[in-house]
Design a protein around this motif. Structure first.
Motif, PDB file in Angstrom:
ATOM      1  N   LEU A  93       0.842  -1.193   0.000  1.00 44.31           N
ATOM      2  CA  LEU A  93       0.000   0.000   0.000  1.00 44.31           C
ATOM      3  C   LEU A  93       0.879   1.245   0.000  1.00 44.31           C
ATOM      4  O   LEU A  93       1.727   1.418   0.875  1.00 44.31           O
ATOM      5  CB  LEU A  93      -0.902  -0.014   1.232  1.00 44.31           C
ATOM      6  CG  LEU A  93      -1.818   1.185   1.445  1.00 44.31           C
ATOM      7  CD1 LEU A  93      -2.849   1.282   0.324  1.00 44.31           C
ATOM      8  CD2 LEU A  93      -2.507   1.085   2.799  1.00 44.31           C
ATOM      9  N   SER A  96       1.071   4.535   3.134  1.00 43.78           N
ATOM     10  CA  SER A  96       0.260   3.974   4.217  1.00 43.78           C
ATOM     11  C   SER A  96       0.297   4.857   5.466  1.00 43.78           C
ATOM     12  O   SER A  96      -0.691   4.939   6.198  1.00 43.78           O
ATOM     13  CB  SER A  96       0.740   2.568   4.558  1.00 43.78           C
ATOM     14  OG  SER A  96       2.113   2.579   4.924  1.00 43.78           O
ATOM     15  N   SER A 100      -2.988   6.239   7.384  1.00 42.84           N
ATOM     16  CA  SER A 100      -3.256   5.902   8.788  1.00 42.84           C
ATOM     17  C   SER A 100      -3.523   7.145   9.618  1.00 42.84           C
ATOM     18  O   SER A 100      -4.272   7.089  10.602  1.00 42.84           O
ATOM     19  CB  SER A 100      -2.087   5.107   9.380  1.00 42.84           C
ATOM     20  OG  SER A 100      -0.934   5.923   9.500  1.00 42.84           O
ATOM     21  N   TYR A 108      -8.847   2.495   9.385  1.00 43.10           N
ATOM     22  CA  TYR A 108      -7.584   2.044   8.805  1.00 43.10           C
ATOM     23  C   TYR A 108      -7.436   0.528   8.957  1.00 43.10           C
ATOM     24  O   TYR A 108      -6.949  -0.148   8.037  1.00 43.10           O
ATOM     25  CB  TYR A 108      -6.411   2.764   9.475  1.00 43.10           C
ATOM     26  CG  TYR A 108      -5.075   2.440   8.834  1.00 43.10           C
ATOM     27  CD1 TYR A 108      -4.795   2.859   7.537  1.00 43.10           C
ATOM     28  CD2 TYR A 108      -4.115   1.709   9.526  1.00 43.10           C
ATOM     29  CE1 TYR A 108      -3.579   2.553   6.944  1.00 43.10           C
ATOM     30  CE2 TYR A 108      -2.901   1.399   8.941  1.00 43.10           C
ATOM     31  CZ  TYR A 108      -2.634   1.825   7.645  1.00 43.10           C
ATOM     32  OH  TYR A 108      -1.428   1.509   7.051  1.00 43.10           O
ATOM     33  N   ILE A 112      -6.912  -2.167   5.881  1.00 42.72           N
ATOM     34  CA  ILE A 112      -5.845  -3.168   5.787  1.00 42.72           C
ATOM     35  C   ILE A 112      -6.431  -4.570   5.681  1.00 42.72           C
ATOM     36  O   ILE A 112      -5.929  -5.412   4.925  1.00 42.72           O
ATOM     37  CB  ILE A 112      -4.912  -3.070   7.009  1.00 42.72           C
ATOM     38  CG1 ILE A 112      -4.201  -1.709   7.017  1.00 42.72           C
ATOM     39  CG2 ILE A 112      -3.888  -4.193   6.990  1.00 42.72           C
ATOM     40  CD1 ILE A 112      -3.411  -1.417   5.768  1.00 42.72           C
ATOM     41  N   ASP A 136       0.907  -3.645   5.803  1.00 42.16           N
ATOM     42  CA  ASP A 136       0.077  -3.083   4.734  1.00 42.16           C
ATOM     43  C   ASP A 136       0.462  -3.642   3.364  1.00 42.16           C
ATOM     44  O   ASP A 136       0.320  -2.965   2.352  1.00 42.16           O
ATOM     45  CB  ASP A 136       0.189  -1.552   4.728  1.00 42.16           C
ATOM     46  CG  ASP A 136       1.645  -1.083   4.729  1.00 42.16           C
ATOM     47  OD1 ASP A 136       2.536  -1.925   4.518  1.00 42.16           O
ATOM     48  OD2 ASP A 136       1.876   0.117   4.927  1.00 42.16           O
TER      49      ASP A 136
END
Length: 276
Positions: A93, A96, A100, A108, A112, A136
């Motif tokens: 990702l 990330s 977050s 979040y 995930i 992630d």
């Protein structure tokens, strides 16, 4: 059937008698499987009653039953370490940390979890074996079966495209733009097998190509798929045509020319890649 005295029991005692599958004995200890032959009044065999001691509590067994049986079977076939050629996929990702901070902790977490489902589902759909998850992101192997390198390479590309397509749904779900970068590489001599047999069901691959695949993914940006020349040139004509990729016309660039950092330059700077 009328009640009758117990007939001799046929027991499969794997641990107590290694190498012996079945024995005709009277046994008072623990067994894994118990088979009792049933006869009618005329003495004819009418069937066999089987009693199995569950290896896991029912609740845990039910959770495992929700898993993908085909995936478990593939993992079981790859449990013993051996050198196996495979296509390697790494997905991660992008940004990330920013996501977050902008999303609540629960949102979040849900992102995930959805991302993990997307990666795993895409890998399983296209014949891959799920690898490790690292927060992630995740990895996967597409192990060569019956010498068909093209099928392994095309499966990895198809899975990568499915992951990229699924990013749009994740964006709609969380309200933030989700970009998933993917790196694809080929491992000709990977050591593939199960590293830990205690408490985990996981297949791992070790080899230089695993590290190189991770470096390829780290250079990808903006939701891109970067694939190495070693992987692309494993495609056969039929698979290449289905994917819309012509291995003879693809243009490549060394990974080191794509803004690679020191680790990438050290480990994989000279690897030729193309964006799919």
């Amino acid at each position: 059937l009328e009640p009758a005295s117990s007939p001799p029991l046929m027991l499969a005692i794997r641990q107590s008698f290694p190498g012996v599958a079945r024995m005709h004995v009277n046994w008072s200890g623990d067994v894994e499987f118990l088979y009792v032959r049933l006869h009618n009044e005329a003495g004819s065999l009418v069937g066999t009653a089987t009693i199995t001691r569950p290896a896991l509590p029912a609740r845990l067994g039910a959770r495992l039953a929700r898993g993908n049986i085909s995936m478990f079977e593939q993992m079981d076939r790859l449990a013993e370490p051996a050198r196996r050629p495979a296509a390697v996929l790494f997905a991660d990702l992008e940004a990330s940390g920013d996501l977050s901070r902008r999303l609540s902790s629960r949102s979040y977490f849900e992102l995930i979890r959805s991302l993990t489902d997307l990666i795993d589902g895409s890998v399983m759909e296209h014949g891959g074996v799920i690898g490790k998850h690292a927060g992630d992101g995740g990895s996967a192997l597409f192990v060569v079966d019956a010498g068909d390198e093209s099928a392994a390479a095309s499966g990895a590309i198809a899975a990568a495209r499915a992951i990229r397509s699924g990013a749009g749904e994740l964006t709609d779900r969380c309200g933030e733009e989700v970009r998933i970068n993917v790196g694809l590489h080929w491992g000709a001599t990977l050591m593939v097998g199960q590293v830990s047999a205690i408490g985990r069901l996981e297949v791992t691959a070790l080899g230089d190509e695993m590290n190189e695949a991770a470096r390829i993914e780290s250079v990808a940006s903006g939701g891109a798929i970067l694939a190495s020349k070693q992987l692309i040139e494993r495609l056969g004509p039929a698979d290449a045509a289905e994917l819309g990729v012509d291995p003879d016309e693809v243009a490549y660039r060394p990974l080191g020319e794509l803004g690679a950092g020191d680790k990438v330059m050290r480990d994989a700077g000279a690897i030729a890649v193309t964006e799919l």
